[in-house]
Each structure stands twice: as C-alpha cells, then as structure tokens.
Enzyme design. Structure first.
Site, PDB file in Angstrom:
ATOM      1  N   VAL A   1       1.054  -1.374   0.048  1.00 38.12           N
ATOM      2  CA  VAL A   1       0.019  -0.067   0.020  1.00 38.12           C
ATOM      3  C   VAL A   1       0.972   1.295   0.033  1.00 38.12           C
ATOM      4  CG1 VAL A   1      -1.922   1.168   1.133  1.00 38.12           C
ATOM      5  CG2 VAL A   1      -1.678  -1.324   1.508  1.00 38.12           C
ATOM      6  N   GLY A   2       0.657   1.929  -1.022  1.00 37.31           N
ATOM      7  CA  GLY A   2       1.458   3.301  -1.492  1.00 37.31           C
ATOM      8  C   GLY A   2       2.801   2.720  -1.738  1.00 37.31           C
ATOM      9  N   GLY A   3       2.866   1.871  -2.556  1.00 35.07           N
ATOM     10  CA  GLY A   3       4.019   1.051  -3.116  1.00 35.07           C
ATOM     11  C   GLY A   3       4.763   1.785  -4.044  1.00 35.07           C
TER      12      GLY A   3
ATOM     13  N   ASP B   1      -1.432   2.357  -5.337  1.00 29.57           N
ATOM     14  CA  ASP B   1      -0.931   3.896  -5.186  1.00 29.57           C
ATOM     15  C   ASP B   1      -1.771   4.625  -5.742  1.00 29.57           C
ATOM     16  OD1 ASP B   1       0.985   6.243  -4.713  1.00 29.57           O
ATOM     17  OD2 ASP B   1       2.289   4.973  -4.209  1.00 29.57           O
TER      18      ASP B   1
ATOM     19  N   LYS C   1       5.128   0.517   3.489  1.00 27.19           N
ATOM     20  CA  LYS C   1       6.530   1.095   3.821  1.00 27.19           C
ATOM     21  C   LYS C   1       6.594   2.503   3.865  1.00 27.19           C
ATOM     22  CE  LYS C   1      11.473   0.765   2.245  1.00 27.19           C
ATOM     23  NZ  LYS C   1      11.097   1.972   1.371  1.00 27.19           N
TER      24      LYS C   1
ATOM     25  N   HIS D   1       3.665   7.023   8.507  1.00 27.19           N
ATOM     26  CA  HIS D   1       4.532   8.090   9.009  1.00 27.19           C
ATOM     27  C   HIS D   1       4.169   9.309   8.518  1.00 27.19           C
ATOM     28  CE1 HIS D   1       8.481   8.195   6.659  1.00 27.19           C
ATOM     29  NE2 HIS D   1       7.549   8.257   5.875  1.00 27.19           N
TER      30      HIS D   1
HETATM   31  C1  LIG Z   1       6.980   8.302   1.091  1.00 31.67           C
HETATM   32  S1  LIG Z   1       6.164   7.586  -0.220  1.00 31.67           S
HETATM   33  C2  LIG Z   1       6.497   5.563   0.131  1.00 31.67           C
HETATM   34  C3  LIG Z   1       6.738   4.942  -1.032  1.00 31.67           C
HETATM   35  C4  LIG Z   1       7.099   3.456  -0.934  1.00 31.67           C
HETATM   36  N1  LIG Z   1       6.348   2.804  -0.123  1.00 31.67           N
HETATM   37  C5  LIG Z   1       8.715   3.398  -0.614  1.00 31.67           C
HETATM   38  O1  LIG Z   1       9.204   3.444   0.685  1.00 31.67           O
HETATM   39  O2  LIG Z   1       9.724   3.854  -1.414  1.00 31.67           O
HETATM   40  C6  LIG Z   1       4.302   7.109   0.069  1.00 31.67           C
HETATM   41  C7  LIG Z   1       3.440   6.776  -1.040  1.00 31.67           C
HETATM   42  O3  LIG Z   1       2.319   6.992  -0.453  1.00 31.67           O
HETATM   43  C8  LIG Z   1       1.294   7.245  -1.587  1.00 31.67           C
HETATM   44  N2  LIG Z   1       0.128   7.896  -1.258  1.00 31.67           N
HETATM   45  C9  LIG Z   1      -0.106   8.971  -0.932  1.00 31.67           C
HETATM   46  N3  LIG Z   1      -1.549   9.382  -0.705  1.00 31.67           N
HETATM   47  C10 LIG Z   1      -2.260   8.371  -0.954  1.00 31.67           C
HETATM   48  C11 LIG Z   1      -3.445   7.972  -0.969  1.00 31.67           C
HETATM   49  N4  LIG Z   1      -4.420   8.628  -0.547  1.00 31.67           N
HETATM   50  N5  LIG Z   1      -3.641   6.526  -1.592  1.00 31.67           N
HETATM   51  C12 LIG Z   1      -2.771   5.576  -2.217  1.00 31.67           C
HETATM   52  N6  LIG Z   1      -1.472   5.994  -2.178  1.00 31.67           N
HETATM   53  C13 LIG Z   1      -1.256   7.343  -1.497  1.00 31.67           C
HETATM   54  C14 LIG Z   1       2.101   8.290  -2.443  1.00 31.67           C
HETATM   55  O4  LIG Z   1       1.897   8.430  -3.805  1.00 31.67           O
HETATM   56  C15 LIG Z   1       3.623   7.436  -2.221  1.00 31.67           C
HETATM   57  O5  LIG Z   1       3.925   6.758  -3.411  1.00 31.67           O
END
Ligand SMILES: C[S@@+](CC[C@H](N)C(=O)[O-])C[C@H]1O[C@@H](n2cnc3c(N)ncnc32)[C@H](O)[C@@H]1O
Length: 374
Positions: free
Chosen positions: A200-202, A225, A265, A269
């Site tokens: 999730v949020g990959g 994502d 991941k 936070h």
């Molecule tokens: C800090 S990044 C982490 C990416 C990955 N997990 C990593 O550790 O490299 C947070 C991710 O959350 C996604 N995100 C933010 N809001 C979201 C939402 N409402 N639904 C799904 N994904 C979301 C962002 O697009 C982003 O890819």
C-alpha cells in the site's frame, strides 16, 4: 557603536584576525551556507553538470564549455562552481597554464555521477522539500503542518499531482532511497504463507517485486498507489516486473484491494493518528481471513547516548514530516496507542540489525469474543 570604535583603532590585518577568530569561536556559522549548497547541488544534479565535467577525479573541463552544452549562462555557472569549491565540491584549476574557469572533480562532486545519488539529491534538494522549510516558522508557531503552503498546494501529494516532473523525481528518489534496504526487508520476515500481497503506497513497486522474486508461492502482488503515480512512472518506459505483479490505482482513504498481506513501507509515518486509523479501517474491511499487516517504519527512540547516523536521520525525518506531511516518526508507545484505536493488535515488532533499514510492526486482527446470552 563600541565595537566600531575598537575597529577604527585597529589596522586591517588585526581586523581580519579578529574576524577569523570570531568565526572559529562561533561554530554556529558553519550552518548558514547549507541552504545555498542545497540549491547549488540541485542545479548540478538537474543539469548533469558533474557528468558533463567528466567521469574521473582527473577529468578537467571549462565551465564555459559545460554551460554551452547544458544551456546555462557561462559566467553565472562559473561563479556558482567557484563558490562550491569553497566547500570542497569541485576544485578550480588555478595558476600557470590554466585559463579561467577550468574545474576538476573532488570526492564530493564525483558522487553525483552515481544515478542513485543523483535521484536522491533531486528529491532532497528539489523544489518541494526546499520551499516547504519556508513555512517551518508557521508550523512551529501553530502546531499545524504548514509546509505545503509554501508550495501553493493543499498537500505534498497535491503539489506532485500538479507537477509531473517533480512527481517523477519524487518516485525515482523514493526508489533510490528504498532499494538498498529491500534485501533486508524481504528476509527479516516470512511472506511465504500469503497468496495475495498488497504493497500500500508502493510507488515504484520495487519492494513488492523483490518480495515476489523471493517468495515463488505468492500468487499475486498488488502495488497500490495513486493513479497519477503510475501514469507518470509509465512515461519512463517499460518496467522490469514479475509476471504476478500489477499496479492498482486508488485512494487508501476510500478503499484498498482485497489481500491477505498488506505491506506499508514509510507510508503511515506521513499521516496523523486519525488518518492512520481511517486507512487501517479500510484495510480491516478488505483483509482476507487470517491476514496480516506489515508496517515498515523507523521507530523514534529516546535521544540518550551517541547521536548515531540513524538517530540523526530519524530526528530530521521526523521534523520534515511534521512540517510537510502531518505525520511523525512514532515511538513504540505511540504505535501502541495508535493501533489500540483500530481493529488490529500488534503481534510483534521485528527490529532490523542494519542501521538504516526500517523495522516491522506486524499487526493481526483482534479476536473479538462474543458471549451468547440465553
Ligand atoms: C513516502 S512514499 C513511500 C513509497 C514506498 N512505499 C517506499 O517506501 O519507497 C508514500 C506513498 O504513498 C502514496 N500515497 C499518498 N496518498 C495516497 C493515497 N491517498 N492513496 C494511495 N497512496 C497514496 C504516495 O503516492 C507515495 O507513493
């Protein structure tokens, strides 16, 4: 006033001595130029100045030739690179036989030849992160995340949505920052019993891809994502992904796909407790029986003892997240408190023995005992 009188009665050498001693005795001053270096490094990364200079420590080149090739203004680039030499980034070849403006690499500038380092520099020194600090004053004064206001957006995600180039830089930067830890993250726990794993949020999906490679019995990997992330990512060309891998666009505040294992991941936070509860409620609704959630996160520890690289990294990450993203790096007790508000319980915390790899906070559904009354 008094100080001016002292200066008037001194010759210029004594004034210089006094000034340089003042700098030595005020180490605080060493921080003042950091913001300038951040911007200069961003420009070097963006324009690929370091590749253009050459690929070894011995390479030398005129900054005026570099300027022509990258479309910059020669004299301005010269003055920027000359200023950077003061910090040990580039050295200027001075003396007989050298025309003005010939530069050579140093151990610092040569690092930007590495694509991973360049991707990280583009995010850390890029527009979104840099501008967001302008609002730290407001965040500190009000206790409300304000960093996104300097981006003229309602959140970092909104800013990235409106700026596809920055979004690609962000996704590539996350990939570069994440990749060194994937091997550890895949081996720290056992994913073999799961059929469908959803990251999730990959984002770039590289962690999920690594999980699939290491666990051949997993049937399906869903990389969840925001749709815009995949639209921008796919502009970069075809990705080398496991056949069981698929991208799924959506919004975790609305729903998440059905799976028996959810990996998050460095996602929770970014959000405050109420928002995390909302996301985990959606996971609870979608999760198959006996499913688990794996939160790969850093854990805030008390700051006693040495300031290790990890402690410094976590402290700055926390501040950055507070200012820009409405989240925090949580301590174990803060995780306990947050998870107690959801349908989940903490089964186990698997701590990483590698300095900057995240830990796993593993969740499963609380067992609800129903007493039937006659
Ligand atoms: C800090 S990044 C982490 C990416 C990955 N997990 C990593 O550790 O490299 C947070 C991710 O959350 C996604 N995100 C933010 N809001 C979201 C939402 N409402 N639904 C799904 N994904 C979301 C962002 O697009 C982003 O890819």
């Amino acid at each position: 006033m008094e100080q001016n009188l002292i200066f008037q009665s001194m010759d210029s050498d004594s004034i210089m001595n006094l000034m340089s001693r003042a700098v030595q005795h005020m180490p605080i001053k060493k921080f003042y130029g950091n913001q300038l270096m951040v911007k200069c490094i961003y420009i070097c990364a963006k324009l690929r100045i370091c590749e253009n200079l050459g690929n070894s420590l011995e390479s030398k080149k005129s900054c005026y030739d570099i300027a022509k090739e990258v479309g910059a203004h020669g004299e301005s680039l010269y003055r920027m690179m000359r200023a950077m030499t003061v910090e040990g980034f580039f050295s200027e070849c001075l003396g007989e036989g050298f025309e003005k403006g010939i530069f050579q690499h140093t151990n610092l500038s040569i690092q930007l030849l590495n694509e991973v380092t360049r991707d990280e520099a583009l995010v850390h020194c890029g527009t979104a992160f840099f501008l967001s600090w302008e609002s730290l004053y407001e965040t500190v004064m009000t206790g409300k995340t304000s960093g996104f206001k300097s981006l003229d957006s309602s959140s970092l995600w909104d800013f990235l949505k409106k700026n596809p180039e920055a979004d690609i830089e962000f996704t590539k930067g996350m990939a570069s920052m994440s990749t060194p830890y994937h091997q550890n993250l895949v081996k720290m726990v056992d994913f073999s019993r799961f059929e469908i794993v959803c990251d999730v949020g990959g984002s770039h999906g590289l962690l999920l891809n690594e999980i699939l490679k290491n666990y051949p019995t997993i049937k399906q990997g869903l990389n969840f994502d925001q749709p815009i992330v995949f639209e921008n990512l796919n502009k970069l060309g075809k990705r080398d992904l496991d056949p069981r891998f698929s991208d799924v666009g959506g919004n975790f505040f609305e729903s998440v796909p059905q799976a028996d294992c959810y990996v998050f991941k460095l996602v929770l936070h970014n959000w405050n407790d109420d928002q995390c509860v909302q996301i985990l409620d959606n996971v609870s609704k979608a999760m198959r029986e006996n499913g688990k959630v794996y939160l790969a996160e850093h854990i805030m520890e008390d700051s006693v003892g040495d300031f290790t690289i990890k402690k410094k990294y976590i402290a700055w990450t926390d501040l950055h997240i507070m200012n820009l993203l409405n989240g925090k790096v949580r301590s174990k007790s803060e995780w306990d408190k947050l998870i107690s508000r959801t349908d989940f319980k903490i089964d186990q915390i698997v701590e990483s023995d590698q300095e900057l790899t995240q830990n796993y906070i593993i969740l499963s559904k609380k067992v609800i005992h129903v007493t039937l009354l006659k």
